[in-house]
Design a protein around this motif. Structure first.
Motif, PDB file in Angstrom:
ATOM      1  N   ALA A  33       0.827  -1.206   0.000  1.00  0.00           N
ATOM      2  CA  ALA A  33       0.000   0.000   0.000  1.00  0.00           C
ATOM      3  C   ALA A  33       0.862   1.257   0.000  1.00  0.00           C
ATOM      4  O   ALA A  33       0.601   2.216  -0.730  1.00  0.00           O
ATOM      5  N   GLN A  36       2.340   2.869  -3.143  1.00  0.00           N
ATOM      6  CA  GLN A  36       1.507   3.744  -3.964  1.00  0.00           C
ATOM      7  C   GLN A  36       1.770   5.220  -3.677  1.00  0.00           C
ATOM      8  O   GLN A  36       1.434   6.082  -4.484  1.00  0.00           O
ATOM      9  N   LEU A  37       2.355   5.509  -2.488  1.00  0.00           N
ATOM     10  CA  LEU A  37       2.664   6.893  -2.110  1.00  0.00           C
ATOM     11  C   LEU A  37       4.165   7.160  -2.213  1.00  0.00           C
ATOM     12  O   LEU A  37       4.708   7.998  -1.495  1.00  0.00           O
ATOM     13  N   ASP A 127      -0.676   9.585   5.854  1.00  0.00           N
ATOM     14  CA  ASP A 127      -0.090   8.874   4.719  1.00  0.00           C
ATOM     15  C   ASP A 127      -0.512   7.405   4.711  1.00  0.00           C
ATOM     16  O   ASP A 127      -0.918   6.861   3.684  1.00  0.00           O
ATOM     17  N   LYS A 130      -4.244   6.987   3.965  1.00  0.00           N
ATOM     18  CA  LYS A 130      -4.502   7.242   2.549  1.00  0.00           C
ATOM     19  C   LYS A 130      -4.042   6.072   1.686  1.00  0.00           C
ATOM     20  O   LYS A 130      -4.764   5.603   0.795  1.00  0.00           O
ATOM     21  N   ALA A 131      -2.839   5.567   1.971  1.00  0.00           N
ATOM     22  CA  ALA A 131      -2.292   4.466   1.185  1.00  0.00           C
ATOM     23  C   ALA A 131      -3.143   3.212   1.308  1.00  0.00           C
ATOM     24  O   ALA A 131      -3.455   2.545   0.307  1.00  0.00           O
ATOM     25  N   LYS A 133      -6.329   2.929   2.190  1.00  0.00           N
ATOM     26  CA  LYS A 133      -7.662   3.086   1.605  1.00  0.00           C
ATOM     27  C   LYS A 133      -7.601   3.074   0.076  1.00  0.00           C
ATOM     28  O   LYS A 133      -8.497   2.521  -0.583  1.00  0.00           O
ATOM     29  N   GLN A 134      -6.570   3.667  -0.475  1.00  0.00           N
ATOM     30  CA  GLN A 134      -6.427   3.648  -1.934  1.00  0.00           C
ATOM     31  C   GLN A 134      -6.179   2.226  -2.435  1.00  0.00           C
ATOM     32  O   GLN A 134      -6.680   1.828  -3.490  1.00  0.00           O
ATOM     33  N   TYR A 135      -5.408   1.465  -1.673  1.00  0.00           N
ATOM     34  CA  TYR A 135      -4.997   0.146  -2.129  1.00  0.00           C
ATOM     35  C   TYR A 135      -6.053  -0.919  -1.847  1.00  0.00           C
ATOM     36  O   TYR A 135      -6.261  -1.822  -2.672  1.00  0.00           O
ATOM     37  N   TYR A 136      -6.719  -0.816  -0.677  1.00  0.00           N
ATOM     38  CA  TYR A 136      -7.658  -1.875  -0.281  1.00  0.00           C
ATOM     39  C   TYR A 136      -9.116  -1.444  -0.296  1.00  0.00           C
ATOM     40  O   TYR A 136     -10.000  -2.260  -0.039  1.00  0.00           O
ATOM     41  N   GLY A 137      -9.375  -0.180  -0.582  1.00  0.00           N
ATOM     42  CA  GLY A 137     -10.751   0.292  -0.633  1.00  0.00           C
ATOM     43  C   GLY A 137     -11.211   0.863   0.690  1.00  0.00           C
ATOM     44  O   GLY A 137     -10.796   0.397   1.753  1.00  0.00           O
ATOM     45  N   TYR A 138     -12.051   1.846   0.623  1.00  0.00           N
ATOM     46  CA  TYR A 138     -12.495   2.544   1.834  1.00  0.00           C
ATOM     47  C   TYR A 138     -13.297   1.632   2.756  1.00  0.00           C
ATOM     48  O   TYR A 138     -13.260   1.787   3.977  1.00  0.00           O
TER      49      TYR A 138
END
Length: 320
Positions: A33, A36-37, A127, A130-131, A133-138
């Motif tokens: 995750a 991604q950042l 950070d 955010k990482a 949630k972006q990678y595994y979904g909210y």
């Protein structure tokens, strides 16, 4: 209730050999995750913080900056004291490129030549959230007061991700030696305040205690955690203050000789309960398994653990 040696040995046994893979997967989850950042592990492999544990660790850095972090499996999985009901793997994300110091009166960072850091642990938690949630979904990630929960499913494990500062305690340093400190981590809950923990010391102390007790310490930690569930199933009211960490630390304070008195685990557990009953007046001096912090921070906590031990002493019997 009378327990056989076979029952106690079953409680004492590690869950399965898949626990190692579960801990590695939890680190992989956070690592993937964060990539991604623009964090990178520079193709390093996961390593052991300490051998003979599941305290896996991995260092990462943020590209084009001086931000460095360390991923560390901590808690019951790292210490190999988890039982089946403890499903979450605890992953600390430790900010290593800066630290929170604690000095004795009249001393400041200027005495050591330290400068203020620009990247804060609150930024790290943002950070990480955010990482993830972006990678595994909210829907699969929840921000909590002290951690970020990753909800497991068929292809990922349950994990509690804890962003933290590196913490250095210089209170007992009188020579302004940058390397003369007690190191830990500082967690900054969203609601305010701070919590100091010492996961590395906990891991090391558990290993040493286990060796000194002929490898019975961790077995009997699993037993007392399982006994807490047995008590509840039998209708006892177990105070909410009784935690897995607290029970492991409680047994860490028990004299090594008690663990070594008998080879039979059912006899050994009985001796531990006797020792705790006989030493209840000493509970206020007990330390966490890290050997640094006081285990009980209030009279209410002491009373809760004393009552738990009394109830367990009445409940537990061993079959001859």
């Amino acid at each position: 209730m009378k327990f056989t040696e076979q029952q106690i040995e079953k409680m004492a046994s590690p869950i399965s050999q898949t626990e190692e893979e579960k801990c590695k997967n939890a680190i992989h989850m956070v690592r993937d995750a964060l990539k991604q950042l623009d964090y990178t592990d520079d193709n390093k492999d996961i390593s052991y913080e300490v051998n003979d544990t599941f305290s896996f660790t991995l260092e990462m850095r943020k590209r084009n900056s001086d931000v460095r972090i360390k991923l560390l499996v901590q808690g019951s999985y790292a210490n190999k004291t988890n039982i089946r009901s403890e499903s979450d793997v605890d992953i600390a994300v430790i900010l290593e490129s800066t630290f929170q110091p604690n000095y004795r009166s009249g001393v400041s960072g200027n005495n050591y030549g330290f400068s203020e850091a620009s990247f804060k642990v609150t930024s790290l938690k943002d950070d990480v959230e955010k990482a993830l949630k972006q990678y595994y979904g909210y829907s699969g990630v929840e921000r909590h007061d002290k951690s970020i929960k990753v909800i497991g499913n068929t292809y990922r494990v349950d994990a509690d991700v804890v962003p933290a500062y590196r913490y250095r305690d210089y209170v007992n340093d009188y020579s302004f030696d940058k390397n003369n400190y007690v190191g830990g981590i500082m967690i900054k809950p969203d609601h305010g305040g701070s919590i100091i923990n010492y996961p590395e010391q906990h891991i090391s102390n558990g290993i040493e205690k286990n060796k000194r007790t002929t490898y019975r310490f961790k077995k009997l930690v699993r037993v007392i955690k399982s006994m807490r569930e047995e008590l509840e199933s039998a209708g006892y009211s177990v105070p909410s203050e009784i935690s897995s960490f607290g029970l492991e630390s409680l047994l860490w304070n028990v004299s090594d000789s008690v663990f070594n008195k008998y080879s039979s685990l059912r006899f050994c557990f009985d001796e531990i309960l006797k020792w705790l009953i006989d030493n209840m007046n000493e509970f206020s001096s007990f330390k966490e398994a890290n050997g640094i912090k006081q285990l009980f921070t209030s009279g209410g906590m002491i009373s809760a653990y004393q009552q738990f031990v009394r109830d367990l002493r009445k409940f537990y019997e061993y079959a001859i």
